[in-house]
Scaffold this active site. Sequence first.
Site, mmCIF file in Angstrom:
data_model
loop_
_atom_site.group_PDB
_atom_site.id
_atom_site.type_symbol
_atom_site.label_atom_id
_atom_site.label_comp_id
_atom_site.label_asym_id
_atom_site.label_seq_id
_atom_site.Cartn_x
_atom_site.Cartn_y
_atom_site.Cartn_z
ATOM 1 N N HIS A 179 -7.773 3.557 1.300
ATOM 2 C CA HIS A 179 -6.829 3.973 2.328
ATOM 3 C C HIS A 179 -7.514 3.956 3.683
ATOM 4 O O HIS A 179 -8.597 4.504 3.863
ATOM 5 C CB HIS A 179 -6.336 5.387 1.994
ATOM 6 C CG HIS A 179 -5.221 5.877 2.839
ATOM 7 N ND1 HIS A 179 -4.113 5.142 3.156
ATOM 8 C CD2 HIS A 179 -5.041 7.094 3.457
ATOM 9 C CE1 HIS A 179 -3.292 5.851 3.900
ATOM 10 N NE2 HIS A 179 -3.835 7.027 4.113
ATOM 11 N N ASP A 186 0.824 -1.215 0.000
ATOM 12 C CA ASP A 186 0.000 0.000 0.000
ATOM 13 C C ASP A 186 0.857 1.263 0.000
ATOM 14 O O ASP A 186 2.017 1.252 0.395
ATOM 15 C CB ASP A 186 -0.894 0.029 1.239
ATOM 16 C CG ASP A 186 -2.099 -0.891 1.124
ATOM 17 O OD1 ASP A 186 -2.222 -1.595 0.104
ATOM 18 O OD2 ASP A 186 -2.909 -0.908 2.075
ATOM 19 N N ASP A 187 0.214 2.370 -0.412
ATOM 20 C CA ASP A 187 0.712 3.737 -0.206
ATOM 21 C C ASP A 187 1.816 4.179 -1.146
ATOM 22 O O ASP A 187 2.569 5.110 -0.829
ATOM 23 C CB ASP A 187 1.179 3.948 1.244
ATOM 24 C CG ASP A 187 0.080 3.681 2.264
ATOM 25 O OD1 ASP A 187 -1.088 3.949 1.937
ATOM 26 O OD2 ASP A 187 0.381 3.216 3.371
#
Length: 276
Positions: A126, A9-10
């Site tokens: 998110h 993620d991210d």
Amino acid sequence: MIQLIVNADDLGSGPERDRGIFRCFEQGIVTSVSLLANGPHFAEAACEAVRLGMPLGVHLNLSEGRALTGVIAGLTDAAGEFPGKADLRRILAGGDFDAAGARRELAAQLDRVRQAGIVPDHLDSHQHFILFPAATGLVTDLARAEGINALRRPLPAEDPRRDPPPPLGDELVLYRRLAPAASAQIDASALFAPQGLWGMTLLDRLDKQALSALLEEMPDGVWELMVHPGYCDLGRPFSGPERLRETLALTNPCMSQLIREKNIFLTTFGACACAF
């Protein structure tokens, strides 16, 4: 048979986080990545991801940074800044916000990723905002309308008896309470989603030992393992030494060997959706 998507993620949140993610894709067991369309390092991250041919999804974001579409009533401040995790959850629980405006923002985030030359193979959210009933339909409707055939299922796969103490333990109580209804809505959307999500209980605690134990206990099925690798990015949130520990674990040659011994088939959202 175990089919496993290892998703980082991210991407786009900062240069050192991104550098660690790229290393885990090139030299480790990461097979899939989620890109923040409004991340401060989006342009550079997207360019490198295209060069590497990374399988990418859109890490839809309603909590951090600035909205691409400007002010959203009840959701952003007067400058278009998102409210942060705690306030977003309060807003979604209350339902008093411009849902159509939020839907336009999510579509704009997907469009920005596509404009960078990326064909995303899934959507996820998110800080798991999709779990809230006010947001689940926004994401599933967007996926169907835009031809995205796969979503993350934010359903914790680990045994709840092994949940950590607060504050992460409190988060998991919330996730486990909301996940069944969100999961049912995802299934009703006729989109592919893995059976569950591993790694939620190991946030900030995923090292070589924990990763090995997780892979050893994983049962047959189609699963996603959510990870957050990177290098320390001074002055940026969620970029401390725990990111480096994950990077070292995910790139350790012992993990590839264990995956072979366990007959785990590493895959992507796109490949699974095609077979769905």
